[in-house]
Design a protein around this motif. Structure first.
Motif, PDB file in Angstrom:
ATOM      1  N   ASN A  59      78.153  21.364 -15.375  1.00 50.89           N
ATOM      2  CA  ASN A  59      78.935  22.601 -15.355  1.00 50.89           C
ATOM      3  C   ASN A  59      78.405  23.601 -16.375  1.00 50.89           C
ATOM      4  O   ASN A  59      78.339  24.804 -16.104  1.00 50.89           O
ATOM      5  CB  ASN A  59      80.408  22.319 -15.631  1.00 50.89           C
ATOM      6  CG  ASN A  59      81.082  21.559 -14.509  1.00 50.89           C
ATOM      7  OD1 ASN A  59      80.585  21.496 -13.389  1.00 50.89           O
ATOM      8  ND2 ASN A  59      82.223  20.955 -14.822  1.00 50.89           N
ATOM      9  N   ALA A  60      78.022  23.110 -17.554  1.00 52.29           N
ATOM     10  CA  ALA A  60      77.458  23.987 -18.584  1.00 52.29           C
ATOM     11  C   ALA A  60      76.141  24.583 -18.094  1.00 52.29           C
ATOM     12  O   ALA A  60      75.886  25.783 -18.255  1.00 52.29           O
ATOM     13  CB  ALA A  60      77.254  23.222 -19.889  1.00 52.29           C
ATOM     14  N   ALA A  61      75.296  23.742 -17.488  1.00 54.55           N
ATOM     15  CA  ALA A  61      74.021  24.229 -16.951  1.00 54.55           C
ATOM     16  C   ALA A  61      74.263  25.296 -15.886  1.00 54.55           C
ATOM     17  O   ALA A  61      73.599  26.340 -15.880  1.00 54.55           O
ATOM     18  CB  ALA A  61      73.215  23.059 -16.383  1.00 54.55           C
ATOM     19  N   ALA A  62      75.221  25.058 -14.994  1.00 46.90           N
ATOM     20  CA  ALA A  62      75.543  26.033 -13.946  1.00 46.90           C
ATOM     21  C   ALA A  62      76.058  27.338 -14.552  1.00 46.90           C
ATOM     22  O   ALA A  62      75.690  28.431 -14.106  1.00 46.90           O
ATOM     23  CB  ALA A  62      76.561  25.449 -12.972  1.00 46.90           C
ATOM     24  N   ALA A  63      76.891  27.228 -15.587  1.00 51.67           N
ATOM     25  CA  ALA A  63      77.425  28.423 -16.250  1.00 51.67           C
ATOM     26  C   ALA A  63      76.304  29.221 -16.905  1.00 51.67           C
ATOM     27  O   ALA A  63      76.276  30.451 -16.829  1.00 51.67           O
ATOM     28  CB  ALA A  63      78.478  28.033 -17.285  1.00 51.67           C
ATOM     29  N   ILE A  64      75.376  28.517 -17.536  1.00 52.60           N
ATOM     30  CA  ILE A  64      74.246  29.194 -18.178  1.00 52.60           C
ATOM     31  C   ILE A  64      73.388  29.899 -17.126  1.00 52.60           C
ATOM     32  O   ILE A  64      72.964  31.036 -17.319  1.00 52.60           O
ATOM     33  CB  ILE A  64      73.409  28.187 -18.993  1.00 52.60           C
ATOM     34  CG1 ILE A  64      74.208  27.720 -20.212  1.00 52.60           C
ATOM     35  CG2 ILE A  64      72.078  28.805 -19.429  1.00 52.60           C
ATOM     36  CD1 ILE A  64      73.618  26.514 -20.919  1.00 52.60           C
ATOM     37  N   GLU A  65      73.157  29.227 -16.004  1.00 52.61           N
ATOM     38  CA  GLU A  65      72.330  29.811 -14.949  1.00 52.61           C
ATOM     39  C   GLU A  65      72.971  31.051 -14.328  1.00 52.61           C
ATOM     40  O   GLU A  65      72.270  31.942 -13.868  1.00 52.61           O
ATOM     41  CB  GLU A  65      72.055  28.769 -13.861  1.00 52.61           C
ATOM     42  CG  GLU A  65      71.107  27.681 -14.325  1.00 52.61           C
ATOM     43  CD  GLU A  65      70.968  26.533 -13.337  1.00 52.61           C
ATOM     44  OE1 GLU A  65      71.826  26.377 -12.440  1.00 52.61           O
ATOM     45  OE2 GLU A  65      69.995  25.770 -13.472  1.00 52.61           O
ATOM     46  N   THR A 169      70.204  18.364 -16.233  1.00 51.97           N
ATOM     47  CA  THR A 169      69.017  19.209 -16.352  1.00 51.97           C
ATOM     48  C   THR A 169      69.288  20.543 -15.683  1.00 51.97           C
ATOM     49  O   THR A 169      70.187  20.665 -14.846  1.00 51.97           O
ATOM     50  CB  THR A 169      67.771  18.565 -15.700  1.00 51.97           C
ATOM     51  OG1 THR A 169      68.056  18.318 -14.329  1.00 51.97           O
ATOM     52  CG2 THR A 169      67.386  17.280 -16.407  1.00 51.97           C
ATOM     53  N   MET A 170      68.527  21.548 -16.068  1.00 50.01           N
ATOM     54  CA  MET A 170      68.642  22.871 -15.466  1.00 50.01           C
ATOM     55  C   MET A 170      67.308  23.589 -15.540  1.00 50.01           C
ATOM     56  O   MET A 170      66.442  23.219 -16.320  1.00 50.01           O
ATOM     57  CB  MET A 170      69.717  23.701 -16.162  1.00 50.01           C
ATOM     58  CG  MET A 170      69.390  24.079 -17.595  1.00 50.01           C
ATOM     59  SD  MET A 170      70.494  25.310 -18.306  1.00 50.01           S
ATOM     60  CE  MET A 170      69.786  26.803 -17.662  1.00 50.01           C
ATOM     61  N   GLU A 171      67.174  24.632 -14.715  1.00 48.60           N
ATOM     62  CA  GLU A 171      65.992  25.489 -14.710  1.00 48.60           C
ATOM     63  C   GLU A 171      66.400  26.859 -15.228  1.00 48.60           C
ATOM     64  O   GLU A 171      67.442  27.378 -14.857  1.00 48.60           O
ATOM     65  CB  GLU A 171      65.439  25.638 -13.291  1.00 48.60           C
ATOM     66  CG  GLU A 171      65.023  24.341 -12.637  1.00 48.60           C
ATOM     67  CD  GLU A 171      63.731  23.776 -13.171  1.00 48.60           C
ATOM     68  OE1 GLU A 171      62.845  24.558 -13.544  1.00 48.60           O
ATOM     69  OE2 GLU A 171      63.633  22.537 -13.237  1.00 48.60           O
ATOM     70  N   GLN A 172      65.569  27.440 -16.098  1.00 47.40           N
ATOM     71  CA  GLN A 172      65.783  28.801 -16.557  1.00 47.40           C
ATOM     72  C   GLN A 172      64.452  29.362 -17.023  1.00 47.40           C
ATOM     73  O   GLN A 172      63.700  28.669 -17.717  1.00 47.40           O
ATOM     74  CB  GLN A 172      66.810  28.854 -17.697  1.00 47.40           C
ATOM     75  CG  GLN A 172      67.246  30.279 -18.030  1.00 47.40           C
ATOM     76  CD  GLN A 172      68.276  30.326 -19.137  1.00 47.40           C
ATOM     77  OE1 GLN A 172      67.989  29.937 -20.255  1.00 47.40           O
ATOM     78  NE2 GLN A 172      69.467  30.799 -18.812  1.00 47.40           N
ATOM     79  N   ASP A 173      64.167  30.585 -16.652  1.00 46.29           N
ATOM     80  CA  ASP A 173      62.923  31.256 -17.043  1.00 46.29           C
ATOM     81  C   ASP A 173      61.684  30.424 -16.705  1.00 46.29           C
ATOM     82  O   ASP A 173      60.723  30.376 -17.473  1.00 46.29           O
ATOM     83  CB  ASP A 173      62.932  31.589 -18.549  1.00 46.29           C
ATOM     84  CG  ASP A 173      64.074  32.512 -18.947  1.00 46.29           C
ATOM     85  OD1 ASP A 173      64.432  33.388 -18.131  1.00 46.29           O
ATOM     86  OD2 ASP A 173      64.609  32.352 -20.054  1.00 46.29           O
ATOM     87  N   GLY A 174      61.734  29.734 -15.565  1.00 44.50           N
ATOM     88  CA  GLY A 174      60.588  28.939 -15.128  1.00 44.50           C
ATOM     89  C   GLY A 174      60.391  27.641 -15.888  1.00 44.50           C
ATOM     90  O   GLY A 174      59.353  26.997 -15.760  1.00 44.50           O
TER      91      GLY A 174
END
Length: 188
Positions: A59-65, A169-174
């Protein structure tokens, strides 16, 4: 204890990166490393995996994205502080609201994932460097009123000696990041 949580989570999460397993199964491995690290450094703190915190980390990763929170920007601030708006978004994402915010201290940590190491020695060297990065990326989301000292800081004597851990895990800025959520209870 908060610094100990940060340090131990940093050490453990680095091993998570090298394992390449899914977050739920790996979290249990991470907990083993967290407990070993606590023993190594004589920290009176134990760690347990909590699959609900895996969901909180997702949920935190989704919020950040979906929000203007940029891990790169937070990194560039050097002091690792989140704004009040960012903390509010992340507290809501991990469930650090209402009664939970008064019963538990929540922290979030992140690290860039690098893979492709082929030797155990390279993985170990990477893990050590990654641990230092994760230490500096640990951010407290809330401090329950019952856990505060007279200056508004965390009074470690008022906190339980078990911390619960979840990862995603999450993706951000490649780039790929590991996100960890840590939860520690205020003593009754």
């Amino acid at each position: 204890k908060v610094l100990a949580i940060a340090m131990a989570s940093a050490l453990a999460l680095t091993l998570l990166v090298g394992c390449g397993k899914d977050a739920g199964k790996t979290t249990f491995t991470v907990v083993d490393y967290l407990n070993d690290a606590a023993k190594m450094y004589s920290i009176d703190l134990s760690f347990k995996a909590d699959t609900s915190l895996d969901s909180a980390a997702k949920n935190a990763a989704a919020a950040i994205e979906k929000t203007p929170i940029s891990l790169k920007e937070i990194d560039n601030r050097r002091n690792q502080d989140l704004t009040a708006a960012e903390k509010k978004i992340l507290c809501e994402a991990v469930g650090a609201t209402g009664a939970n915010a008064e019963k538990y201290l929540y922290a979030i940590s992140y690290s860039i994932v690098t893979s492709g190491f082929t030797t155990d020695a390279a993985k170990d060297m990477y893990a050590l460097g990654q641990a230092q990065d994760l230490l500096s990326n640990n951010m407290t989301l809330n401090i329950p009123d019952a856990a505060k000292d007279e200056d508004g800081n965390i009074d470690e004597k008022k906190m339980e000696t078990t911390a619960y851990v979840g990862t995603a895990t999450m993706e951000q800025d490649g780039k790929t990041y590991i996100i960890a959520v840590l939860r520690s209870a205020v003593k009754a």
